[in-house]
Design a protein around this motif. Sequence first.
Motif, mmCIF file in Angstrom:
data_model
loop_
_atom_site.group_PDB
_atom_site.id
_atom_site.type_symbol
_atom_site.label_atom_id
_atom_site.label_comp_id
_atom_site.label_asym_id
_atom_site.label_seq_id
_atom_site.Cartn_x
_atom_site.Cartn_y
_atom_site.Cartn_z
ATOM 1 N N VAL A 46 4.987 4.683 10.615
ATOM 2 C CA VAL A 46 5.778 4.183 11.738
ATOM 3 C C VAL A 46 7.100 3.678 11.172
ATOM 4 C CG1 VAL A 46 5.911 2.654 13.725
ATOM 5 C CG2 VAL A 46 3.675 3.476 12.941
ATOM 6 N N THR A 47 8.206 4.272 11.596
ATOM 7 C CA THR A 47 9.505 3.840 11.099
ATOM 8 C C THR A 47 10.065 2.724 11.980
ATOM 9 O OG1 THR A 47 10.896 5.370 12.387
ATOM 10 C CG2 THR A 47 9.911 6.211 10.336
ATOM 11 N N ALA B 46 9.270 -0.352 11.825
ATOM 12 C CA ALA B 46 8.062 -1.047 12.290
ATOM 13 C C ALA B 46 8.011 -2.516 11.905
ATOM 14 C CB ALA B 46 6.815 -0.341 11.744
ATOM 15 N N GLY C 284 8.275 -0.901 17.063
ATOM 16 C CA GLY C 284 7.618 -0.329 15.889
ATOM 17 C C GLY C 284 6.461 -1.181 15.408
ATOM 18 N N ARG C 285 6.656 -2.485 15.416
ATOM 19 C CA ARG C 285 5.575 -3.397 15.009
ATOM 20 C C ARG C 285 4.370 -3.244 15.940
ATOM 21 N NH1 ARG C 285 4.007 -8.129 17.162
ATOM 22 N NH2 ARG C 285 2.713 -9.510 15.850
ATOM 23 N N GLU D 155 3.536 -0.734 17.751
ATOM 24 C CA GLU D 155 2.938 0.588 17.560
ATOM 25 C C GLU D 155 2.114 0.638 16.273
ATOM 26 O OE1 GLU D 155 6.574 2.875 19.914
ATOM 27 O OE2 GLU D 155 6.585 2.726 17.725
ATOM 28 N N ALA D 156 2.631 0.054 15.204
ATOM 29 C CA ALA D 156 1.893 0.026 13.944
ATOM 30 C C ALA D 156 0.588 -0.749 14.090
ATOM 31 C CB ALA D 156 2.755 -0.595 12.845
ATOM 32 N N ALA E 40 -3.241 0.873 13.754
ATOM 33 C CA ALA E 40 -4.205 0.273 12.824
ATOM 34 C C ALA E 40 -5.459 -0.185 13.570
ATOM 35 C CB ALA E 40 -3.561 -0.908 12.102
ATOM 36 N N VAL F 205 -1.870 2.711 7.857
ATOM 37 C CA VAL F 205 -0.488 2.723 8.331
ATOM 38 C C VAL F 205 0.494 2.426 7.207
ATOM 39 C CG1 VAL F 205 1.154 1.775 9.996
ATOM 40 C CG2 VAL F 205 -1.278 1.948 10.597
ATOM 41 N N VAL G 182 4.038 1.113 6.925
ATOM 42 C CA VAL G 182 4.981 0.367 7.754
ATOM 43 C C VAL G 182 6.366 0.466 7.130
ATOM 44 C CG1 VAL G 182 5.542 -1.881 8.756
ATOM 45 C CG2 VAL G 182 3.139 -1.224 8.415
ATOM 46 N N ALA H 205 2.643 -5.253 7.490
ATOM 47 C CA ALA H 205 1.551 -4.684 6.695
ATOM 48 C C ALA H 205 0.513 -5.751 6.377
ATOM 49 C CB ALA H 205 2.099 -4.061 5.420
ATOM 50 N N ALA I 169 -2.913 -0.982 5.263
ATOM 51 C CA ALA I 169 -1.478 -0.802 5.456
ATOM 52 C C ALA I 169 -0.710 -1.080 4.172
ATOM 53 C CB ALA I 169 -0.958 -1.717 6.570
#
Length: 319
Positions: free
Chosen positions: A12-13, A15, A20-21, A23-24, A28, A34, A36, A59, A69
Motif C-alpha cells: 500500500v503506497t 500508507a 492509505g493507513r 487500507e493497510a 492486514a 503488508v 507499508v 507497520a 507488516a
Amino acid sequence: MAQPLEGLTAIVTGAGRGLGRAEALELARLGASVVVNDYGQPGRDGSGEASAAPAEDVAAEIRAAGGRAVAHLGDVADHDHARALVHLAVETYGRLDILVNNAGILRDRMVFSMTEDEWDSVIRVHLKGHFNTTHFAAVHWRERAKAGGGPVHGRIINTSSEAFLAGSAGQPNYAAAKGGIVGLTTSTALALGKYGVTANAICPRARTRMTEDVFAGFPAEPAGREPGEGGLDVLAPEHVAPLVGYLASPAAAGVNGQLLVVHGGMVAVAERPRIAAKFDTAKDLFSFEELDGLLTPYFAERPPGETFAAAEVLALKHG
C-alpha cells in the motif's frame, strides 16, 4: 476459519496516514502481509524532509494487532524506489499479490496561475507513481505466471478521484493526473487479465490531510443521525477500506477494469461516457454553416448539468 487474504502479500503506497493507513490496516485485518510505503513528508504538497516514522508507525500498529507488516521509506515516483518497493515485498514474504496505489500530493492553483513545477510535481507523484509500481508488479506477475504455467493472483487497486469525473477548477494538475490513472487502469486491466491479474480504480471521498479544505463544510454525521450523536464520520477513510479489501480478494476475480466511487457506506459503479447526441453531415464534408445550424441550438437547449464537465458529482447522501 481462513481469512480472505490469508497467505497473500500486499503493498500500500502512501500508507503512513489517512486513506492509505486505513487500507493497510484493513488488508492486514483480512490476513494479508503488508508492506507499508510512505515518503513521510509533512506537507501535503510534498514539501519537507522525508521521514520513515509514518510508515513505521503503521507497520508497528499492524504487528501489535497480530499481523505481519514491514515499512518502506520511498518515493514511488522514483523508478528505482518503486523497484526496491516491489523487491522488498518479494524478498520479505516470497511473493507480491496485491498492489494498492494511493500515494499523492496536492499543489492546487487555477490554470492561469499554475507554475510548471506545480503541474509536473503532481503528475509525477500521482500518475508516474502509479505507473512505476504497476510496472514492476506486472513484471513480477508475468514472470510468475510463465514459470508456473498458469494465472496468478494479482490485484491492482488504483486511486482516482471525482475531480476527473466532474472537473475541479482549482486542480487542473490533480484532475488530469486522476484521469490519466483511469486510462492506465483500463489499459493494465486489458494487458494483464490473461495472467490472472485484475486492475480497478476507486474514486474515494474521505476526510484526510489532503482534503481538509475540500470537505471542511461537510457534516460528519451520516443521513438520519442528529449532530452530536457520535459514531463514525461519514467521510472517515474507514468507509473506503472495505472495498479495497474486497477488490484485493479472490472473491473479486471477475471484477476487472472497473471504476468505483466509494464513501460513507456507498459504492457506485461508474460507466464510461455514453454518446449523448450524434450529428451527420448532409453532404460529403461539414461546413461551418451546417455545424452552426446543428450544434449551436443543441447546446443552447442542453441543461448545464448534462455537460461532460458538470459542476456536480454524485450526491453525498445515499438512499
